[in-house]
Design a protein around this motif. Structure first.
Motif, PDB file in Angstrom:
ATOM      1  N   LEU A   1       4.080   6.663  -9.579  1.00 24.41           N
ATOM      2  CA  LEU A   1       4.035   5.728  -8.453  1.00 24.41           C
ATOM      3  C   LEU A   1       5.436   5.540  -7.871  1.00 24.41           C
ATOM      4  O   LEU A   1       5.610   5.470  -6.654  1.00 24.41           O
ATOM      5  CB  LEU A   1       3.472   4.381  -8.908  1.00 24.41           C
ATOM      6  CG  LEU A   1       3.471   3.239  -7.881  1.00 24.41           C
ATOM      7  CD1 LEU A   1       2.628   3.612  -6.673  1.00 24.41           C
ATOM      8  CD2 LEU A   1       2.958   1.956  -8.509  1.00 24.41           C
TER       9      LEU A   1
ATOM     10  N   GLU B   1      -2.674   0.828  -5.217  1.00 29.52           N
ATOM     11  CA  GLU B   1      -2.206   1.982  -4.436  1.00 29.52           C
ATOM     12  C   GLU B   1      -3.264   3.087  -4.373  1.00 29.52           C
ATOM     13  O   GLU B   1      -2.985   4.183  -3.892  1.00 29.52           O
ATOM     14  CB  GLU B   1      -0.921   2.533  -5.067  1.00 29.52           C
ATOM     15  CG  GLU B   1       0.276   1.602  -4.981  1.00 29.52           C
ATOM     16  CD  GLU B   1       0.808   1.461  -3.569  1.00 29.52           C
ATOM     17  OE1 GLU B   1       0.641   2.417  -2.772  1.00 29.52           O
ATOM     18  OE2 GLU B   1       1.364   0.401  -3.247  1.00 29.52           O
ATOM     19  N   ASP B   2      -4.462   2.802  -4.897  1.00 32.97           N
ATOM     20  CA  ASP B   2      -5.569   3.773  -4.920  1.00 32.97           C
ATOM     21  C   ASP B   2      -5.214   5.044  -5.690  1.00 32.97           C
ATOM     22  O   ASP B   2      -5.701   6.136  -5.377  1.00 32.97           O
ATOM     23  CB  ASP B   2      -5.994   4.141  -3.488  1.00 32.97           C
ATOM     24  CG  ASP B   2      -6.614   2.959  -2.752  1.00 32.97           C
ATOM     25  OD1 ASP B   2      -7.361   2.203  -3.391  1.00 32.97           O
ATOM     26  OD2 ASP B   2      -6.336   2.793  -1.544  1.00 32.97           O
TER      27      ASP B   2
ATOM     28  N   LEU C   1      -1.067  -2.264 -10.278  1.00 27.78           N
ATOM     29  CA  LEU C   1      -0.325  -1.672  -9.163  1.00 27.78           C
ATOM     30  C   LEU C   1      -0.866  -0.294  -8.802  1.00 27.78           C
ATOM     31  O   LEU C   1      -0.959   0.060  -7.624  1.00 27.78           O
ATOM     32  CB  LEU C   1       1.164  -1.570  -9.511  1.00 27.78           C
ATOM     33  CG  LEU C   1       1.951  -2.886  -9.486  1.00 27.78           C
ATOM     34  CD1 LEU C   1       3.389  -2.659  -9.913  1.00 27.78           C
ATOM     35  CD2 LEU C   1       1.918  -3.516  -8.104  1.00 27.78           C
TER      36      LEU C   1
ATOM     37  N   LYS D   1       8.491  -2.610  -6.373  1.00 26.17           N
ATOM     38  CA  LYS D   1       7.378  -2.300  -7.282  1.00 26.17           C
ATOM     39  C   LYS D   1       7.694  -2.787  -8.698  1.00 26.17           C
ATOM     40  O   LYS D   1       6.828  -3.319  -9.384  1.00 26.17           O
ATOM     41  CB  LYS D   1       7.090  -0.804  -7.275  1.00 26.17           C
ATOM     42  CG  LYS D   1       6.480  -0.296  -5.974  1.00 26.17           C
ATOM     43  CD  LYS D   1       6.098   1.155  -6.082  1.00 26.17           C
ATOM     44  CE  LYS D   1       5.404   1.648  -4.817  1.00 26.17           C
ATOM     45  NZ  LYS D   1       6.308   1.682  -3.658  1.00 26.17           N
TER      46      LYS D   1
END
Length: 331
Positions: free
Chosen positions: A45, A300-301, A296, A175
Motif C-alpha cells: 500500500l 483502498e479496495d 486501510l 497512511k
C-alpha cells in the motif's frame, strides 16, 4: 485473478504449488503463513506492489539501514529525541484533576495544538456526529473529560510526525498516521473490554510505529539526496525495516523515560513471534495492529472482506473483527 490471490500464489511452496484456477480457499493451507500477513500487504500500500528482491535503490536503502543500525545504539542521534513538553504538561493537569477550564487555558497557550485538537475532535476517530465543532471548549465537551487525554495525545503525536519531514508525511506519513491512530482506538476499546487501563492501551497503540516513522523519514531524506529516480521499497528493505523498526521504537520510547507500564509492552512487542510474551497489552496491540492494517487495505479496495476474514482465520483471530472494516467503509 485478484491482486490478493496473486500474493497467495507467490507464497506457495514449490512442492505444493497449486493451479491458479483453484478457488482461493484451496491453496491457502499450502501457503507459507509468513507471507499471508497484513504487514506485507501494508508495505505494498505504501510502496506499490512491484517490489523486487533488490532494486536500483539498493545502495541508498543499505545506507539507510546502516544509519538506523547506528541509531539503535544511540536513539538520540535520530528523530523523536524527547517527549513533547506540551503533552506532558497537559497530561499532568488532567491527572491532577484540574478544572477543565484550566486544561483549556493550557492548550490555548499553543494555538497550533489547540487547532489540532479541534480538528481531531471532528474526525471519525473521535466523533460520530456530522455537526462540526469550531471551538476548543466545545471540542473538549464533545469528547468528554475521560477521552481528553487520548485526544490531546493524538494531536501532539500527529504534530510530531508532520514535523519530521513535510515531504515524508505527504508521501507515506498520512497512511502511517491513520494506521497508528486507528490501532490506538482499537487498543483502547479492547482494553476496556477486559478491564485494562484504556489510556495506556491507546498510548501504546499510537506510538507503536514511531521507529518506522523515523526510518521512513531517513528514507525520504536519502532519496532526495541521491541521484536515483526510482521509488525505494525492495523486499530486502521491507524485511530489514520490519526487523529494525520495533527495536528502534523501543529505544526511542525508553529514552523518553515513560512509565514502565508503557515501556514493558513496547519492549515485548520487539520479540513477538520469536519468543512467547505474557503481557496482555502486547496481545491487544498485535491484534489491533492487524485490524488497522486490514482496515486501510480494505478502504483502498486492495482486499475484500472475504480475504480479510481469511487472514483473521490464519492468524487465529475471531472473524467478528470484520465489523471494524464494515463500519469504516460505511462511514
Amino acid at each position: 485473478m485478484s491482486w490478493f490471490t496473486d500474493l497467495l500464489d507467490r507464497g506457495v511452496t514449490e512442492k505444493a504449488a497449486a493451479p491458479k484456477s483453484k478457488p482461493l480457499a484451496d491453496p491457502v493451507t499450502k501457503v507459507k503463513v509468513d507471507l499471508i500477513n497484513s504487514e506485507h500487504l501494508f508495505y505494498d500500500l505504501l510502496f506499490g506492489d512491484t517490489a523486487q528482491t533488490s532494486g536500483r535503490n539498493e545502495i541508498v536503502e543499505r545506507a539507510i539501514i546502516d544509519r538506523v543500525s547506528e541509531a539503535l545504539i544511540n536513539p538520540k542521534s535520530i528523530r523523536f529525541q524527547s517527549f513533547p513538553k506540551a503533552l506532558k504538561d497537559t497530561l499532568d493537569k488532567i491527572d491532577s484533576d484540574e478544572d477543565i477550564k484550566d486544561i483549556k487555558k493550557s492548550l490555548e497557550q499553543d494555538p497550533i495544538l489547540a487547532s489540532d485538537v479541534v480538528r481531531l475532535a471532528n474526525s471519525v476517530a473521535f466523533s460520530n456526529s456530522s455537526n462540526q465543532v469550531t471551538s476548543l471548549q466545545v471540542a473538549i465537551s464533545r469528547v468528554g473529560f475521560q477521552n481528553i487525554k487520548q485526544l490531546v495525545t493524538a494531536a501532539v503525536m500527529e504534530r510530531m510526525m508532520r514535523q519530521v519531514s513535510p515531504l515524508y508525511f505527504k508521501l507515506f506519513g498520512e497512511k502511517i498516521w491513520q494506521h497508528s491512530l486507528l490501532t490506538a482506538r482499537i487498543c483502547e476499546r479492547k482494553a476496556k473490554q477486559i478491564g485494562y487501563d484504556p489510556y495506556s492501551a491507546f498510548f501504546i497503540g499510537v506510538i507503536h510505529d514511531i521507529g518506522k516513522i523515523a526510518i521512513f523519514s531517513e528514507l525520504v531524506d536519502a532519496v532526495q539526496k541521491s541521484e536515483e529516480d526510482s521509488e525505494p521499497g525492495s523486499l530486502y528493505f521491507r524485511k530489514v525495516m520490519t526487523s529494525l523498526s520495533k527495536q528502534l521504537t523501543y529505544n526511542i520510547v525508553r529514552s523518553w523515560e515513560l512509565p514502565q507500564a508503557i515501556i514493558d509492552p513496547i519492549k515485548q512487542h520487539v520479540v513477538v513471534g520469536k519468543v512467547q510474551t505474557d503481557h496482555k497489552l502486547v496481545d491487544i496491540l498485535v491484534e489491533s495492529k492487524l485490524i488497522s492494517e486490514l482496515n486501510l487495505l480494505y478502504l483502498e479496495d486492495m482486499i475484500s472482506l472475504e480475504e480479510a476474514a481469511l487472514i483473521f482465520e490464519k492468524r487465529g483471530y475471531d472473524e467478528s473483527n470484520i465489523e471494524f472494516l464494515q463500519q469504516s467503509k460505511a462511514s
